[in-house]
Design an enzyme around this catalytic site. Sequence first.
Site, PDB file in Angstrom:
ATOM      1  N   CYS A   1      13.571   9.210   8.662  1.00 40.07           N
ATOM      2  CA  CYS A   1      13.361   8.646  10.003  1.00 40.07           C
ATOM      3  C   CYS A   1      14.630   8.727  10.833  1.00 40.07           C
ATOM      4  O   CYS A   1      14.581   8.949  12.030  1.00 40.07           O
ATOM      5  CB  CYS A   1      12.889   7.208   9.889  1.00 40.07           C
ATOM      6  SG  CYS A   1      13.876   6.260   8.731  1.00 40.07           S
TER       7      CYS A   1
ATOM      8  N   LYS B   1       0.883  -1.170   0.000  1.00 35.52           N
ATOM      9  CA  LYS B   1       0.000   0.000   0.000  1.00 35.52           C
ATOM     10  C   LYS B   1       0.923   1.223   0.000  1.00 35.52           C
ATOM     11  O   LYS B   1       1.617   1.489   0.977  1.00 35.52           O
ATOM     12  CB  LYS B   1      -0.915  -0.051   1.230  1.00 35.52           C
ATOM     13  CG  LYS B   1      -1.387   1.274   1.796  1.00 35.52           C
ATOM     14  CD  LYS B   1      -2.344   2.043   0.910  1.00 35.52           C
ATOM     15  CE  LYS B   1      -2.789   3.330   1.593  1.00 35.52           C
ATOM     16  NZ  LYS B   1      -1.754   4.405   1.575  1.00 35.52           N
TER      17      LYS B   1
ATOM     18  N   GLU C   1       8.670   0.583  11.997  1.00 37.79           N
ATOM     19  CA  GLU C   1       9.792   1.522  11.951  1.00 37.79           C
ATOM     20  C   GLU C   1       9.174   2.908  12.067  1.00 37.79           C
ATOM     21  O   GLU C   1       8.526   3.383  11.130  1.00 37.79           O
ATOM     22  CB  GLU C   1      10.530   1.300  10.630  1.00 37.79           C
ATOM     23  CG  GLU C   1      11.939   1.790  10.674  1.00 37.79           C
ATOM     24  CD  GLU C   1      12.042   3.198  10.197  1.00 37.79           C
ATOM     25  OE1 GLU C   1      11.929   4.108  11.045  1.00 37.79           O
ATOM     26  OE2 GLU C   1      12.208   3.378   8.991  1.00 37.79           O
TER      27      GLU C   1
ATOM     28  N   GLU D   1       9.532  14.586  16.953  1.00 38.69           N
ATOM     29  CA  GLU D   1      10.025  14.471  15.581  1.00 38.69           C
ATOM     30  C   GLU D   1       9.368  15.559  14.731  1.00 38.69           C
ATOM     31  O   GLU D   1       8.138  15.607  14.621  1.00 38.69           O
ATOM     32  CB  GLU D   1       9.677  13.079  15.035  1.00 38.69           C
ATOM     33  CG  GLU D   1      10.296  12.810  13.690  1.00 38.69           C
ATOM     34  CD  GLU D   1      10.027  11.391  13.190  1.00 38.69           C
ATOM     35  OE1 GLU D   1       8.861  10.955  13.235  1.00 38.69           O
ATOM     36  OE2 GLU D   1      10.984  10.728  12.750  1.00 38.69           O
TER      37      GLU D   1
HETATM   38  P1  NDP Z   1       1.511   8.235   8.833  1.00 37.47           P
HETATM   39  O1  NDP Z   1       2.185   7.393   9.839  1.00 37.47           O
HETATM   40  O2  NDP Z   1       0.097   8.585   9.082  1.00 37.47           O
HETATM   41  O3  NDP Z   1       1.598   7.527   7.393  1.00 37.47           O
HETATM   42  C1  NDP Z   1       2.561   6.561   7.042  1.00 37.47           C
HETATM   43  C2  NDP Z   1       1.922   5.524   6.134  1.00 37.47           C
HETATM   44  O4  NDP Z   1       0.835   4.894   6.813  1.00 37.47           O
HETATM   45  C3  NDP Z   1       1.331   6.093   4.849  1.00 37.47           C
HETATM   46  O5  NDP Z   1       1.480   5.147   3.812  1.00 37.47           O
HETATM   47  C4  NDP Z   1      -0.137   6.242   5.210  1.00 37.47           C
HETATM   48  O6  NDP Z   1      -0.960   6.244   4.064  1.00 37.47           O
HETATM   49  C5  NDP Z   1      -0.374   5.003   6.044  1.00 37.47           C
HETATM   50  N1  NDP Z   1      -1.482   5.095   6.974  1.00 37.47           N
HETATM   51  C6  NDP Z   1      -2.028   6.205   7.543  1.00 37.47           C
HETATM   52  N2  NDP Z   1      -3.017   5.874   8.376  1.00 37.47           N
HETATM   53  C7  NDP Z   1      -3.136   4.523   8.349  1.00 37.47           C
HETATM   54  C8  NDP Z   1      -3.977   3.577   8.995  1.00 37.47           C
HETATM   55  N3  NDP Z   1      -4.911   3.948   9.858  1.00 37.47           N
HETATM   56  N4  NDP Z   1      -3.803   2.276   8.721  1.00 37.47           N
HETATM   57  C9  NDP Z   1      -2.854   1.867   7.878  1.00 37.47           C
HETATM   58  N5  NDP Z   1      -2.025   2.706   7.219  1.00 37.47           N
HETATM   59  C10 NDP Z   1      -2.154   4.020   7.457  1.00 37.47           C
HETATM   60  O7  NDP Z   1       2.424   9.535   8.643  1.00 37.47           O
HETATM   61  P2  NDP Z   1       2.080  10.939   7.951  1.00 37.47           P
HETATM   62  O8  NDP Z   1       2.293  10.803   6.503  1.00 37.47           O
HETATM   63  O9  NDP Z   1       0.767  11.457   8.421  1.00 37.47           O
HETATM   64  O10 NDP Z   1       3.269  11.839   8.577  1.00 37.47           O
HETATM   65  C11 NDP Z   1       3.163  12.316   9.905  1.00 37.47           C
HETATM   66  C12 NDP Z   1       4.472  12.113  10.658  1.00 37.47           C
HETATM   67  O11 NDP Z   1       4.828  10.752  10.671  1.00 37.47           O
HETATM   68  C13 NDP Z   1       5.705  12.784  10.065  1.00 37.47           C
HETATM   69  O12 NDP Z   1       5.785  14.117  10.431  1.00 37.47           O
HETATM   70  C14 NDP Z   1       6.818  11.980  10.651  1.00 37.47           C
HETATM   71  O13 NDP Z   1       7.090  12.416  11.944  1.00 37.47           O
HETATM   72  C15 NDP Z   1       6.237  10.579  10.721  1.00 37.47           C
HETATM   73  N6  NDP Z   1       6.670   9.743   9.585  1.00 37.47           N
HETATM   74  C16 NDP Z   1       7.737   8.917   9.806  1.00 37.47           C
HETATM   75  C17 NDP Z   1       8.233   8.173   8.758  1.00 37.47           C
HETATM   76  C18 NDP Z   1       9.416   7.285   8.956  1.00 37.47           C
HETATM   77  O14 NDP Z   1      10.188   7.077   8.023  1.00 37.47           O
HETATM   78  N7  NDP Z   1       9.552   6.677  10.127  1.00 37.47           N
HETATM   79  C19 NDP Z   1       7.666   8.243   7.408  1.00 37.47           C
HETATM   80  C20 NDP Z   1       6.515   9.112   7.296  1.00 37.47           C
HETATM   81  C21 NDP Z   1       6.066   9.832   8.365  1.00 37.47           C
HETATM   82  P3  NDP Z   1      -1.420   7.650   3.429  1.00 37.47           P
HETATM   83  O15 NDP Z   1      -0.177   8.438   3.162  1.00 37.47           O
HETATM   84  O16 NDP Z   1      -2.121   7.248   2.207  1.00 37.47           O
HETATM   85  O17 NDP Z   1      -2.290   8.278   4.485  1.00 37.47           O
END
Ligand code: NDP
Length: 480
Positions: free
Chosen positions: A282, A174, A248, A381
């Site tokens: 990250c 996904k 992660e 973060e």
């Molecule tokens: P999210 O954790 O919400 O999103 C990460 C992934 O999870 C995306 O593919 C998202 O899909 C998906 N997702 C969101 N909600 C659900 C759910 N309920 N069930 C299953 N999958 C889900 O992060 P955000 O994009 O909102 O970013 C917010 C913060 O998260 C950032 O500021 C950062 O701090 C952190 N982050 C950390 C990352 C890392 O590498 N560890 C990567 C990205 C974010 P979709 O995008 O379609 O909503």
Amino acid sequence: MEKIQMLIDGAWVGSENEQWIDVINPATGELITQIVRGNEEHADRAVQTARKALKSKEWKSFKPFERGQFLQETARYIRANAEALAELESLDIGKPSAQAKADIEAAARYFEFYSGLADKVFGDTIPIEEDLLNVTVMDPIGVTLHIVPWNYPIQITARSVAAAIATGNVVIVKSSEDTPLTTNFLAKWFHEKLPKGVFQHLTGYGAEIGSALTSHPGVNQITFTGSVPTGIAVMKSAANNVVPVTLELGGKSPNVVFKDADLDRAVPAIVNSIVQNAGQTCSAGSRLLVDETIADELIEKLVEKFKHLKVGPPANHAEVGPIINEKQYKRILEILGTIDKQAKILVGGEAVQVEGYENGFYIRPTIIEASNHNNSFVQEEIFGPVLSVVRFTDVEEAIELANATDYGLVAGVWTKDIDVAHYVASRIESGQVFINSYGAAGGVQMPFGGYKKSGIGREKSHLAVQNYIQIKNIAIQVQL
Ligand code: NDP
């Protein structure tokens, strides 16, 4: 660009009810394409297909060494298409082309690395008694779900998908709604080369199709990269089905600089660790902990470097690209706007208007000296090009501060003293510690994952195959 369709059950699936989501170029604010707003029904269809594919003769007869050969071929395919893939990655995320190219090479390396392991994941014979042959067999875990975020889409897809396919699993990816392009490119390759249903690609909102997938009882394992709150939600869904998760969840990683450090080596690494991918990494080195006796000198050097970093779109050969979307951009500006009066913004702290790209989401690389390690911008973060600085007086305080957040993903330790280096590295609570460096190109061979709220389990390296197998013990009683 053509609309992007999902790959389900060996077919390209558009939106039956015209539910599409815009994909925006963060460098320009313009529309790139649209993806399908996948729903529960799509999720269910994909999982049912995956279950059939898992049991299919076609996939079961794909021998381990043949899976390895296929993964090698995939690495070659990625390298042969590196230019096109890097352009897509730059378009989707706005990252500078050199960074996008490095991401593509890292993706190829994941496929290469796990190709070599495909026929080397084997069990044991365990001596128990005469005429009892006891063996362990490494079975694939089954239907694996890979929830990929938007910051490193091709790398993060490659790192878990390669390990899952190497071990004989089937895969559902996904994509993040913001960044589907390179996974769609790879989906076409998998569609052509693998039996139907072994690899499927779904798109849509995380809260809709994402959560339908994580709560589906037909999924056997989930690898998730993203935020802590979403990680917790994913884990709760998985718990309902007693399904293992690899999480992660990011970090607030420190560079700890001691007074004898070689600053000429440390400065470029510290800068890169926080501005790479505009700080949306990250493992970003988002905290600088520095010995108070060299703090002024180091801060001055860093401020000078930050002032000259070129911010802009990939087309301008910028060193720092845009923030991924308007929501994240506003969030970061809001954090910068509420910096405590006692803290000091030393450089940056504001949005950047780039000529010709006024609708892009640019933020000037920022350094903030904290008044206190408990300042919220030091603890949370930010996921942007924002470095917080805190001074320490001795080794014990450095260790205490390094460990004083909820996270524990990566740390850099800068010193020429081997005793200090080892003493500190062994006391820092984080999944990786680098001495006199920060990160390694791709780091494919190194176990990667977090202590504390940075996550559960390890990705990358030979250890990641453990996420995708289950162990069966078979005891054969011999009697003549
Ligand atoms: P999210 O954790 O919400 O999103 C990460 C992934 O999870 C995306 O593919 C998202 O899909 C998906 N997702 C969101 N909600 C659900 C759910 N309920 N069930 C299953 N999958 C889900 O992060 P955000 O994009 O909102 O970013 C917010 C913060 O998260 C950032 O500021 C950062 O701090 C952190 N982050 C950390 C990352 C890392 O590498 N560890 C990567 C990205 C974010 P979709 O995008 O379609 O909503």
